[in-house]
Design a protein around this motif. Structure first.
Motif, PDB file in Angstrom:
ATOM      1  N   GLN A   9       6.208 -20.895  11.422  1.00 31.83           N
ATOM      2  CA  GLN A   9       7.058 -20.118  10.630  1.00 31.83           C
ATOM      3  C   GLN A   9       7.720 -19.598  12.087  1.00 31.83           C
ATOM      4  O   GLN A   9       6.860 -19.641  13.175  1.00 31.83           O
ATOM      5  N   SER A  11      10.605 -16.007  12.549  1.00 30.13           N
ATOM      6  CA  SER A  11      10.568 -14.919  11.610  1.00 30.13           C
ATOM      7  C   SER A  11      12.449 -14.617  11.952  1.00 30.13           C
ATOM      8  O   SER A  11      12.889 -14.805  13.200  1.00 30.13           O
ATOM      9  N   ARG A  15      14.747 -18.438  11.481  1.00 33.43           N
ATOM     10  CA  ARG A  15      14.598 -19.737  10.957  1.00 33.43           C
ATOM     11  C   ARG A  15      16.123 -20.132  10.177  1.00 33.43           C
ATOM     12  O   ARG A  15      15.618 -21.732  10.124  1.00 33.43           O
ATOM     13  N   PHE A 118      13.666 -22.616   4.211  1.00 37.74           N
ATOM     14  CA  PHE A 118      13.461 -21.391   2.842  1.00 37.74           C
ATOM     15  C   PHE A 118      12.747 -22.283   2.019  1.00 37.74           C
ATOM     16  O   PHE A 118      11.824 -21.580   1.415  1.00 37.74           O
ATOM     17  N   ARG A 121       9.035 -20.248   2.491  1.00 39.37           N
ATOM     18  CA  ARG A 121       8.869 -19.375   1.421  1.00 39.37           C
ATOM     19  C   ARG A 121       8.992 -19.453   0.167  1.00 39.37           C
ATOM     20  O   ARG A 121       8.192 -19.271  -0.741  1.00 39.37           O
ATOM     21  N   ALA A 124       5.565 -20.491  -0.905  1.00 38.90           N
ATOM     22  CA  ALA A 124       4.830 -19.228  -1.154  1.00 38.90           C
ATOM     23  C   ALA A 124       4.807 -18.791  -2.474  1.00 38.90           C
ATOM     24  O   ALA A 124       3.586 -18.649  -3.304  1.00 38.90           O
ATOM     25  N   ARG A 125       6.200 -18.260  -2.196  1.00 38.99           N
ATOM     26  CA  ARG A 125       6.459 -18.140  -3.742  1.00 38.99           C
ATOM     27  C   ARG A 125       6.147 -18.678  -5.443  1.00 38.99           C
ATOM     28  O   ARG A 125       5.606 -17.835  -6.958  1.00 38.99           O
TER      29      ARG A 125
END
Length: 244
Positions: A9, A11, A15, A118, A121, A124-125
């Motif tokens: 991860q 932030s 990233r 990307f 993320r 996760a979506r």
């Protein structure tokens, strides 16, 4: 997924650093090296390459694998030429092994860049979505080995797409590397063998047949491997219908 690995991860804007590095490397590499990543460049420098290989075999192997990895990592035009060069310099074997190793390293680099920037993320979506999107995500998760092998085996799937798409589905790094190494093996062996015969091609002043992978005696076995990879998915779908 039982064999998943923790996702790194990062932030903020940090990233995107790996992705930006890939894009910059791709632009710089294309601008400065596009004329060197061609069949004509290989033909013009073949004697110098062979002489260097004969005098510095291990160094040549190291330089070649690193160069191949960079070509793939930065998605530079010339991966096919690099594969031919591997066969030309090192024969079908161990040339195919060097080609596959370089390609796997480069593909892993761009996979990690996409995943960090990307992929995590988006994954996760997708995991938190509903309806057909969630069902599609679940189907991929349940059949990741088969899906990854199919991505690599189907000749029509661009190599770049097969490198980046798994990053969107939270594919574990180890699984990605294994399926990449094994999945690209059939095509790599075919093109490496073409490269191994370039000496005769050069002598005749011709160009190699890069469409050989679509010829029946080559394509049909690869399609057979595709069918084998898809078999677990088909069996699971059939069992699912019987259980309804």
């Amino acid at each position: 997924m039982s064999d998943s690995v923790p996702q790194m991860q990062i932030s903020g804007l940090g990233r995107y650093v790996p992705l930006v590095a890939v894009l910059i490397g791709a632009g710089v590499g294309y601008y400065f090296f596009r004329d060197y990543l061609s069949f004509q460049a290989l033909a013009d420098n073949r004697e110098a390459l062979i002489a260097f290989r004969d005098a510095n075999y291990l160094l040549t192997v190291g330089i070649f694998v690193v160069a191949y990895a960079l070509i793939v990592a930065f998605s530079l035009p010339g991966a096919t030429i690099a594969t031919l060069t591997g066969g030309f310099l090192f024969a079908t074997f161990p040339g195919a092994l060097y080609n596959i190793t370089g390609a796997t390293i480069g593909a892993t680099a761009i996979f990690l860049a996409a995943q960090t920037s990307f992929g995590a993320r988006i994954g996760a979506r997708l995991e938190g979505s509903e309806g057909i999107t969630k069902r599609f995500k679940d189907a991929i998760d349940e059949n990741q080995w088969s899906a990854l092998f199919l991505l690599r085996l189907v000749p029509a799937v661009p190599f770049f797409v097969a490198n980046v798409l798994p990053a969107l589905f939270e594919v574990p790094l180890r699984r990605y590397m294994i399926t990449t190494f094994l999945g690209i093996m059939p095509g790599a062996v075919v093109y490496t063998s073409v490269g191994a015969g370039l000496g005769d091609v050069f002598a005749r002043g011709e160009t190699p047949n890069l469409g050989i992978i679509f010829e029946p005696h080559v394509l049909l076995p690869i399609l057979g491997l595709c069918a084998l990879a898809a078999l677990p998915v088909a069996l699971k779908a059939i069992r699912g219908k019987k259980g309804v």
